[in-house]
Scaffold this active site. Structure first.
Site, PDB file in Angstrom:
ATOM      1  N   ASP A   1     -11.177 -45.466  20.852  1.00  0.00           N
ATOM      2  CA  ASP A   1     -11.879 -46.738  21.026  1.00  0.00           C
ATOM      3  C   ASP A   1     -13.323 -46.550  20.527  1.00  0.00           C
ATOM      4  O   ASP A   1     -13.983 -45.574  20.875  1.00  0.00           O
ATOM      5  CB  ASP A   1     -11.859 -47.125  22.510  1.00  0.00           C
ATOM      6  CG  ASP A   1     -12.226 -48.573  22.734  1.00  0.00           C
ATOM      7  OD1 ASP A   1     -11.392 -49.315  23.282  1.00  0.00           O
ATOM      8  OD2 ASP A   1     -13.350 -48.982  22.367  1.00  0.00           O
TER       9      ASP A   1
ATOM     10  N   ASN B   1      -4.603 -54.990  28.896  1.00  0.00           N
ATOM     11  CA  ASN B   1      -5.062 -56.348  29.203  1.00  0.00           C
ATOM     12  C   ASN B   1      -4.198 -57.410  28.517  1.00  0.00           C
ATOM     13  O   ASN B   1      -3.729 -57.202  27.397  1.00  0.00           O
ATOM     14  CB  ASN B   1      -6.514 -56.518  28.760  1.00  0.00           C
ATOM     15  CG  ASN B   1      -7.453 -55.616  29.539  1.00  0.00           C
ATOM     16  OD1 ASN B   1      -7.399 -55.570  30.759  1.00  0.00           O
ATOM     17  ND2 ASN B   1      -8.302 -54.892  28.840  1.00  0.00           N
TER      18      ASN B   1
ATOM     19  N   GLN C   1      -8.348 -59.870  27.470  1.00  0.00           N
ATOM     20  CA  GLN C   1      -7.800 -59.177  26.285  1.00  0.00           C
ATOM     21  C   GLN C   1      -8.588 -59.629  25.065  1.00  0.00           C
ATOM     22  O   GLN C   1      -8.459 -60.761  24.596  1.00  0.00           O
ATOM     23  CB  GLN C   1      -6.311 -59.511  26.097  1.00  0.00           C
ATOM     24  CG  GLN C   1      -5.695 -58.767  24.905  1.00  0.00           C
ATOM     25  CD  GLN C   1      -4.226 -59.119  24.673  1.00  0.00           C
ATOM     26  OE1 GLN C   1      -3.659 -60.005  25.323  1.00  0.00           O
ATOM     27  NE2 GLN C   1      -3.614 -58.447  23.715  1.00  0.00           N
ATOM     28  N   GLU C   2      -9.391 -58.692  24.566  1.00  0.00           N
ATOM     29  CA  GLU C   2     -10.278 -59.008  23.446  1.00  0.00           C
ATOM     30  C   GLU C   2      -9.495 -59.039  22.125  1.00  0.00           C
ATOM     31  O   GLU C   2      -9.677 -59.934  21.310  1.00  0.00           O
ATOM     32  CB  GLU C   2     -11.359 -57.928  23.408  1.00  0.00           C
ATOM     33  CG  GLU C   2     -12.446 -58.076  22.389  1.00  0.00           C
ATOM     34  CD  GLU C   2     -13.262 -56.779  22.290  1.00  0.00           C
ATOM     35  OE1 GLU C   2     -13.577 -56.378  21.171  1.00  0.00           O
ATOM     36  OE2 GLU C   2     -13.544 -56.170  23.348  1.00  0.00           O
TER      37      GLU C   2
ATOM     38  N   HIS D   1      -2.036 -53.264  23.045  1.00  0.00           N
ATOM     39  CA  HIS D   1      -2.554 -51.879  23.020  1.00  0.00           C
ATOM     40  C   HIS D   1      -2.681 -51.369  24.443  1.00  0.00           C
ATOM     41  O   HIS D   1      -3.012 -52.114  25.354  1.00  0.00           O
ATOM     42  CB  HIS D   1      -3.890 -51.784  22.280  1.00  0.00           C
ATOM     43  CG  HIS D   1      -4.927 -52.743  22.768  1.00  0.00           C
ATOM     44  ND1 HIS D   1      -4.916 -54.071  22.423  1.00  0.00           N
ATOM     45  CD2 HIS D   1      -5.987 -52.579  23.593  1.00  0.00           C
ATOM     46  CE1 HIS D   1      -5.935 -54.680  22.992  1.00  0.00           C
ATOM     47  NE2 HIS D   1      -6.601 -53.800  23.736  1.00  0.00           N
TER      48      HIS D   1
ATOM     49  N   HIS E   1      -4.673 -48.710  26.789  1.00  0.00           N
ATOM     50  CA  HIS E   1      -5.865 -47.859  26.880  1.00  0.00           C
ATOM     51  C   HIS E   1      -5.531 -46.614  27.702  1.00  0.00           C
ATOM     52  O   HIS E   1      -4.891 -46.720  28.765  1.00  0.00           O
ATOM     53  CB  HIS E   1      -6.993 -48.574  27.642  1.00  0.00           C
ATOM     54  CG  HIS E   1      -7.532 -49.817  27.030  1.00  0.00           C
ATOM     55  ND1 HIS E   1      -8.769 -49.879  26.445  1.00  0.00           N
ATOM     56  CD2 HIS E   1      -7.019 -51.075  26.945  1.00  0.00           C
ATOM     57  CE1 HIS E   1      -9.007 -51.110  26.019  1.00  0.00           C
ATOM     58  NE2 HIS E   1      -7.956 -51.868  26.317  1.00  0.00           N
TER      59      HIS E   1
HETATM   60  P1  AMP Z   1      -9.002 -55.251  25.128  1.00  0.00           P
HETATM   61  O1  AMP Z   1     -10.110 -55.938  25.880  1.00  0.00           O
HETATM   62  O2  AMP Z   1      -7.992 -54.633  26.025  1.00  0.00           O
HETATM   63  O3  AMP Z   1      -8.402 -56.182  24.083  1.00  0.00           O
HETATM   64  O4  AMP Z   1      -9.678 -54.034  24.388  1.00  0.00           O
HETATM   65  C1  AMP Z   1      -9.982 -54.025  23.042  1.00  0.00           C
HETATM   66  C2  AMP Z   1     -10.637 -52.693  22.764  1.00  0.00           C
HETATM   67  O5  AMP Z   1     -10.660 -52.486  21.379  1.00  0.00           O
HETATM   68  C3  AMP Z   1     -12.093 -52.588  23.266  1.00  0.00           C
HETATM   69  O6  AMP Z   1     -12.192 -51.508  24.182  1.00  0.00           O
HETATM   70  C4  AMP Z   1     -12.895 -52.358  21.990  1.00  0.00           C
HETATM   71  O7  AMP Z   1     -13.963 -51.454  22.162  1.00  0.00           O
HETATM   72  C5  AMP Z   1     -11.830 -51.784  21.056  1.00  0.00           C
HETATM   73  N1  AMP Z   1     -12.089 -51.985  19.634  1.00  0.00           N
HETATM   74  C6  AMP Z   1     -12.493 -53.118  19.015  1.00  0.00           C
HETATM   75  N2  AMP Z   1     -12.600 -52.916  17.694  1.00  0.00           N
HETATM   76  C7  AMP Z   1     -12.234 -51.636  17.455  1.00  0.00           C
HETATM   77  C8  AMP Z   1     -12.142 -50.830  16.287  1.00  0.00           C
HETATM   78  N3  AMP Z   1     -12.431 -51.291  15.064  1.00  0.00           N
HETATM   79  N4  AMP Z   1     -11.739 -49.526  16.433  1.00  0.00           N
HETATM   80  C9  AMP Z   1     -11.442 -49.037  17.645  1.00  0.00           C
HETATM   81  N5  AMP Z   1     -11.502 -49.757  18.782  1.00  0.00           N
HETATM   82  C10 AMP Z   1     -11.899 -51.032  18.699  1.00  0.00           C
END
Ligand code: AMP
Length: 118
Positions: free
Chosen positions: A28, A84, A89-90, A95, A97
């Site tokens: 990450d 998430n 969920q961003e 995925h 973690h």
């Molecule tokens: P989520 O909130 O579970 O969707 O988490 C998304 C995760 O992806 C976050 O912890 C971000 O820091 C991570 N993330 C976003 N862009 C990248 C990237 N280019 N490479 C690696 N991790 C990323």
């Protein structure tokens, strides 16, 4: 196309720790703790409800293998699995973690952690 699809297609670089036909595993870029790792299926699934059971089981197997590797190299004191869906969920590409925890942690850069793990 979401950012993880681009990483899988090598359109965006990543600190990749492992990859095969089914998954890509990378660090990450904004880690909560040293060794924060993401396990991502190569096929696009949006979330926990969308992903097929076989792939989900495979991801769990990889998660345990990776957790062992992180323990060997980083010697964490605990590890959390987090996933998430919807609100919170961003990235809308499934995925898992892996988040190591430490009693005492000196935060290192992602690159430094990658060099310990590769
Ligand atoms: P989520 O909130 O579970 O969707 O988490 C998304 C995760 O992806 C976050 O912890 C971000 O820091 C991570 N993330 C976003 N862009 C990248 C990237 N280019 N490479 C690696 N991790 C990323």
């Amino acid at each position: 196309m979401d950012i993880f699809c681009k990483i899988i297609n090598n359109e965006i670089p990543s600190y990749t720790l492992y990859e095969d036909k089914i998954v890509k595993v990378f660090l990450d870029v904004n880690p909560n703790h040293n060794g924060h790792t993401l396990i991502v299926p190569k096929k696009h699934y949006q979330d926990f409800f969308d992903i097929d059971e076989e792939t989900l089981n495979y991801i769990l197997k990889i998660a345990r293998d990776m957790a062992k590797r992180l323990k060997e190299r980083l010697n964490y004191d605990g590890i959390s699995l987090c996933q998430n869906n919807g609100l919170g969920q961003e990235v809308k590409h499934f995925h898992l973690h892996l988040i190591p925890k430490y009693h005492n942690e000196e935060k290192l850069s992602v690159e430094e952690i990658y060099n310990k793990l590769k």
